[in-house]
Design a protein around this motif. Structure first.
Motif, PDB file in Angstrom:
ATOM      1  N   GLY A  71       0.788  -1.223   0.000  1.00 14.15           N
ATOM      2  CA  GLY A  71       0.000   0.000   0.000  1.00 14.15           C
ATOM      3  C   GLY A  71       0.823   1.277   0.000  1.00 14.15           C
ATOM      4  O   GLY A  71       2.027   1.276   0.255  1.00 14.15           O
ATOM      5  N   LYS A  72       0.135   2.371  -0.277  1.00 17.23           N
ATOM      6  CA  LYS A  72       0.792   3.675  -0.388  1.00 17.23           C
ATOM      7  C   LYS A  72       1.419   4.120   0.927  1.00 17.23           C
ATOM      8  O   LYS A  72       2.476   4.753   0.939  1.00 17.23           O
ATOM      9  CB  LYS A  72      -0.220   4.722  -0.860  1.00 17.23           C
ATOM     10  CG  LYS A  72      -0.699   4.529  -2.296  1.00 17.23           C
ATOM     11  CD  LYS A  72      -1.664   5.637  -2.704  1.00 17.23           C
ATOM     12  CE  LYS A  72      -2.130   5.456  -4.146  1.00 17.23           C
ATOM     13  NZ  LYS A  72      -3.084   6.528  -4.536  1.00 17.23           N
ATOM     14  N   HIS A  94       4.783   2.618   1.312  1.00 14.22           N
ATOM     15  CA  HIS A  94       5.553   2.598   0.067  1.00 14.22           C
ATOM     16  C   HIS A  94       7.034   2.899   0.301  1.00 14.22           C
ATOM     17  O   HIS A  94       7.913   2.242  -0.277  1.00 14.22           O
ATOM     18  CB  HIS A  94       4.963   3.606  -0.923  1.00 14.22           C
ATOM     19  CG  HIS A  94       5.626   3.595  -2.262  1.00 14.22           C
ATOM     20  ND1 HIS A  94       5.576   2.504  -3.105  1.00 14.22           N
ATOM     21  CD2 HIS A  94       6.373   4.536  -2.911  1.00 14.22           C
ATOM     22  CE1 HIS A  94       6.259   2.768  -4.211  1.00 14.22           C
ATOM     23  NE2 HIS A  94       6.748   4.005  -4.110  1.00 14.22           N
ATOM     24  N   LYS A  95       7.333   3.880   1.132  1.00 16.41           N
ATOM     25  CA  LYS A  95       8.734   4.233   1.396  1.00 16.41           C
ATOM     26  C   LYS A  95       9.480   3.085   2.067  1.00 16.41           C
ATOM     27  O   LYS A  95      10.644   2.826   1.753  1.00 16.41           O
ATOM     28  CB  LYS A  95       8.806   5.492   2.254  1.00 16.41           C
ATOM     29  CG  LYS A  95       8.415   6.765   1.521  1.00 16.41           C
ATOM     30  CD  LYS A  95       8.618   7.979   2.417  1.00 16.41           C
ATOM     31  CE  LYS A  95       8.265   9.265   1.664  1.00 16.41           C
ATOM     32  NZ  LYS A  95       8.449  10.458   2.539  1.00 16.41           N
TER      33      LYS A  95
END
Length: 311
Positions: free
Chosen positions: A149-150, A153-154
């Motif tokens: 998921g966003k 993301h990192k």
């Protein structure tokens, strides 16, 4: 500053487990793995008073102020039940023991579900306050493994960078690897630029870690380590909290390797028993950087703890 006669040891693990697993506490400190790890630093001692096991300790983080005050932790039941009347009797006897030794009486780290029993037992005689700095962070195991998921993301990018650039081996950490683990902790801490009081805390933690590594099998910890080019560069140590949750007590990684923290986290979770659904990654102690980091992994819940004082 031991209030009671009994101390936490491998020899009395079975008796402690009877009470530690007697109710679904969910908080990180209510586990044998946590109590054993910090037993000397936090000066844990226990007794059985009435229907409950009581345990006292000190907060070693108070060393910065030079004063250590003992407190009473969660009164433990071995049958899954709490009764306000019997709880009141136990707490008042424990309070008397503190006062006999010249210490003020305070209950700390009380799980939220138990607050109502204290309210019924003592009514307006007590003050109850939330201890946000000691709220635990609870995550889904699969979220920490997959980093989907966003919002994550990192984290996923860091992990992918590591996987593309380094080869590693994940090993179950046992006592035969204690020298490697102690060497890694020493290297890890020497890189830290910290004030003198924090350096003292690190020395205390190193001593605790050495004991854990040497007794990791007998004390039944869950633990793993990442090796890069034959050298330990990350490790994680935890223990069972309840039938579907593991608590992570230690997680350290060489920051020279981008993404290694994500790797040790992912591998440690992957190698947990299949019945484990959640991971309790403990509190942030009110440290802004640690709070930001723990929140960035998007916990599914904060496990609340409370302090209780008599008016």
């Amino acid at each position: 500053m031991y209030i009671f006669d009994n101390k936490v040891s491998i020899e009395n693990r079975e008796k402690l487990q009877e009470y530690l697993l007697g109710y679904r506490y969910c908080t990180s400190g209510v586990s044998f793995s946590s109590l054993y790890m910090w037993r000397n630093i936090n000066q844990f001692s226990w007794d059985i008073i009435g229907d409950y096991m009581v345990m006292s300790g000190v907060n070693y983080l108070d060393l910065e102020e030079g004063i250590l005050h003992p407190f009473l932790g969660t009164p433990l039941t071995n049958n899954g039940k709490y009764d306000p009347d019997s709880l009141r009797k136990t707490i008042l006897i424990a309070k008397e023991k503190f006062e006999e030794k010249g210490y003020p009486f305070e209950l700390k780290l009380i799980p939220f579900p138990l607050v109502e029993y204290f309210q019924k037992a003592f009514g307006r005689d007590i003050e109850i306050t939330a201890d946000r700095d000691n709220f635990d962070y609870l995550y889904k195991k699969e979220d920490l493994i997959e980093l989907k998921g966003k919002l994550l993301h990192k984290k996923k990018n860091h992990m992918n960078y590591f996987l593309k650039n380094y080869e590693y081996e994940y090993k179950k950490l046992d006592s035969s690897m204690s020298e490697d683990a102690i060497d890694f902790i020493d290297r890890f801490n020497k890189k830290k630029d910290v004030p003198p009081h924090e350096r003292e805390l690190l020395k205390l933690e190193e001593k605790a870690m050495k004991d854990v590594f040497e007794n990791i099998d007998e004390a039944k910890y869950l633990a793993g380590a990442v090796y890069i080019d034959g050298k330990m560069e990350a490790l994680s140590v935890g223990g069972i909290l309840n039938n579907n949750t593991v608590g992570t007590h230690i997680e350290k990684a060489n920051i020279d390797y981008r993404g290694l923290y994500q790797i040790i986290n992912m591998e440690f979770c992957k190698h947990m028993p299949q019945n484990i659904k959640y991971v309790n990654r403990e509190e942030d102690m009110g440290l802004p950087g640690l709070r930001k980091s723990k929140l960035s992994y998007k916990p599914v819940k904060l496990v609340e703890k409370y302090n209780i004082n008599f008016k």
